[in-house]
Design an enzyme around this catalytic site. Structure first.
Site, short mmCIF file in Angstrom:
data_model
loop_
_atom_site.label_atom_id
_atom_site.label_comp_id
_atom_site.label_asym_id
_atom_site.label_seq_id
_atom_site.Cartn_x
_atom_site.Cartn_y
_atom_site.Cartn_z
N HIS A 275 68.75 25.21 -49.03
CA HIS A 275 69.63 24.35 -48.23
C HIS A 275 69.46 22.88 -48.66
O HIS A 275 70.44 22.17 -48.88
CB HIS A 275 69.30 24.53 -46.75
CG HIS A 275 69.92 23.51 -45.86
ND1 HIS A 275 71.12 23.71 -45.21
CD2 HIS A 275 69.54 22.25 -45.55
CE1 HIS A 275 71.44 22.62 -44.53
NE2 HIS A 275 70.49 21.72 -44.71
N GLU A 276 68.21 22.45 -48.81
CA GLU A 276 67.98 21.07 -49.25
C GLU A 276 68.57 20.83 -50.63
O GLU A 276 69.15 19.78 -50.90
CB GLU A 276 66.48 20.73 -49.25
CG GLU A 276 65.81 20.77 -47.88
CD GLU A 276 66.48 19.85 -46.87
OE1 GLU A 276 66.93 18.75 -47.26
OE2 GLU A 276 66.58 20.24 -45.69
N HIS A 279 72.20 20.05 -50.49
CA HIS A 279 72.52 18.63 -50.27
C HIS A 279 72.52 17.88 -51.60
O HIS A 279 73.35 17.01 -51.84
CB HIS A 279 71.48 17.98 -49.35
CG HIS A 279 71.66 18.34 -47.91
ND1 HIS A 279 72.83 18.14 -47.24
CD2 HIS A 279 70.80 18.86 -47.00
CE1 HIS A 279 72.69 18.52 -45.97
NE2 HIS A 279 71.47 18.97 -45.81
N GLU A 357 76.05 19.62 -43.54
CA GLU A 357 75.09 20.69 -43.24
C GLU A 357 75.69 22.07 -43.50
O GLU A 357 75.04 22.94 -44.08
CB GLU A 357 74.62 20.60 -41.79
CG GLU A 357 73.79 19.36 -41.47
CD GLU A 357 72.60 19.19 -42.39
OE1 GLU A 357 72.00 20.20 -42.81
OE2 GLU A 357 72.28 18.03 -42.73
#
Ligand SMILES: [Zn+2]
Length: 414
Positions: A275-276, A279, A357
């Protein structure tokens, strides 16, 4: 005119915050005894109720904090606090730059003290009551002193440079100040991982061959050049867990809170990291930095214009000093008044952040599948006592991250 606009925005800010907080508290308490069906098998009733109580307590403290801040703001502006400080310093200090730096410093010290008291209350009373706080008063104090020292070392030259430019760089000073601001921020971003963060935490290389290997493979799949994997002793301060990456180029590193590693299994850690990396892959971080620089440029030009308008000072309760530079005064007034007006763009910023997100979640699902991320999110929301049943309007206004139910529902329908 400005006085009325300022008061109207401040009052609107307080009323809206109060209304949203009331809605949130009512909504959370109404659902205190029923866990949403999707979570019923994974979250205990005790956890759910703890999250509800934590959310209510935080909303209440937030309201008290905002009312006191508004009182301090009014005391400084319309009720004459700033005017009195400015006049007193004008009598005490002849050197114009030092006089103005003292004014800015005094106001920041006052706001810092209020913030410090609330932070102490939040850490020891609120977080302590729910079992999140791990800080001793001694660690809390040393943290505050270190932060003060870092702020003084980095902030004093910055402030001196900006005030000097305002006075000496002519009508185009805002461009010069903007350049200084951008340079300063890049410097801090560069200094942070190697020099500032280690003042507060210990970083040790990740000592888990299986996890390291999984993460290096993931980074490679995502074309993410990686120089180091570190574990941070977040558990010294709080039970909340997190992971982030930081640094540029060769210095890019991934940092895990030890609390995160203690709680999640290898699949889940990998999903959180994916997930990071999402970004990163979608350039969210770079975009945020660019947006902050552009905003700073616009705001500095706005300040440059306002600082030449007498109504800007008088409208906020201060009379500028005749025959002396009032740049420090303009800077302080601007810093104080700005949040009252920018509060109204909160829902837009929140919406954009939630969109990012979702995008990062989709990226993680593509890399690691929905199950691992879903499991990790349930644990993280549970550990952070984030409510599963927030008021939708409150959430739309404030939340930078989607609520757990919305977020997890999205994982499975892409
Ligand atoms: Zn995220």
């Amino acid at each position: 005119m400005l006085t009325y606009l300022f008061l109207a925005c401040l009052l609107g800010d307080l009323l809206l915050r109060y209304w949203l907080a009331r809605r949130q508290i009512r909504h959370v308490l109404e659902h205190r005894n029923d866990i949403p069906p999707a979570f019923a098998s994974r979250i205990s009733l005790h956890s759910h109720q703890r999250a509800a109580d934590y959310t209510v307590a935080r909303s209440q403290l937030g309201m008290v904090e905002r009312i006191i801040e508004a009182g301090v703001l009014l005391g400084l502006t319309l009720l004459g606090g700033l005017q009195a400080m400015d006049l007193a310093l004008g009598r005490l200090i002849d050197h114009e730059l030092w006089r103005q730096m003292a004014l800015v410093g005094l106001v920041l010290a006052l706001l810092g003290t209020v913030g410090f008291l609330f932070s102490a209350w939040r850490t020891f009373r609120l977080e302590g009551r729910f079992g999140f706080n791990r800080m001793t008063p001694r660690l809390f104090l040393t943290d505050a002193l270190k932060l003060l020292a870092v702020t003084l070392v980095l902030g004093t030259p910055l402030l001196a440079a900006i005030l000097w430019l305002m006075d000496s760089a002519g009508i185009r000073w805002a461009w010069w100040a903007w350049g200084v601001w951008v340079g300063f921020n890049l410097l801090v971003l560069w200094l942070y991982p190697s020099f500032i963060a280690p003042l507060f935490n210990r970083f040790t290389p990740l000592d888990d061959p299986e996890l390291s290997q999984r993460i290096r493979a993931l980074a490679q799949r995502c074309h993410f050049g990686l120089s180091g994997l570190f574990v941070m002793d977040g558990s010294r301060r709080s039970a909340h867990g997190n992971a982030y990456f930081i640094g540029f180029g060769r210095h890019r590193r991934i940092v895990f809170f030890d609390t995160l590693l203690a709680r999640l299994n290898v699949d889940e850690v990998e999903a959180v990291l994916a997930h990071e990396l999402g970004h990163f892959a979608h350039h969210h971080i770079l975009r945020r930095i660019l947006v902050s620089f552009i905003t700073a440029g616009v705001l500095l030009h706005l300040l440059a214009w306002l600082s030449t308008q007498v109504w800007f000072y008088t409208g906020l309760g201060v009379i500028p000093q005749l025959g002396r530079p009032n740049d420090g005064l303009a800077l302080v007034l601007f810093m104080l008044a700005l949040p009252v007006f920018t509060f109204w763009v909160t829902p837009i910023a929140s919406l954009l952040s939630r969109r990012d997100e979702f995008q990062a979640d989709r990226y993680a699902v593509a890399q690691c599948g929905a199950t691992a991320l879903g499991n990790a999110l349930v644990k993280l929301y549970d550990d952070n006592a984030a409510t599963l049943t927030p008021d939708p309007l409150h959430s739309a206004w404030y939340d930078s991250h989607p609520s757990a139910a919305v977020r997890i529902a999205h994982l499975h329908d892409g």
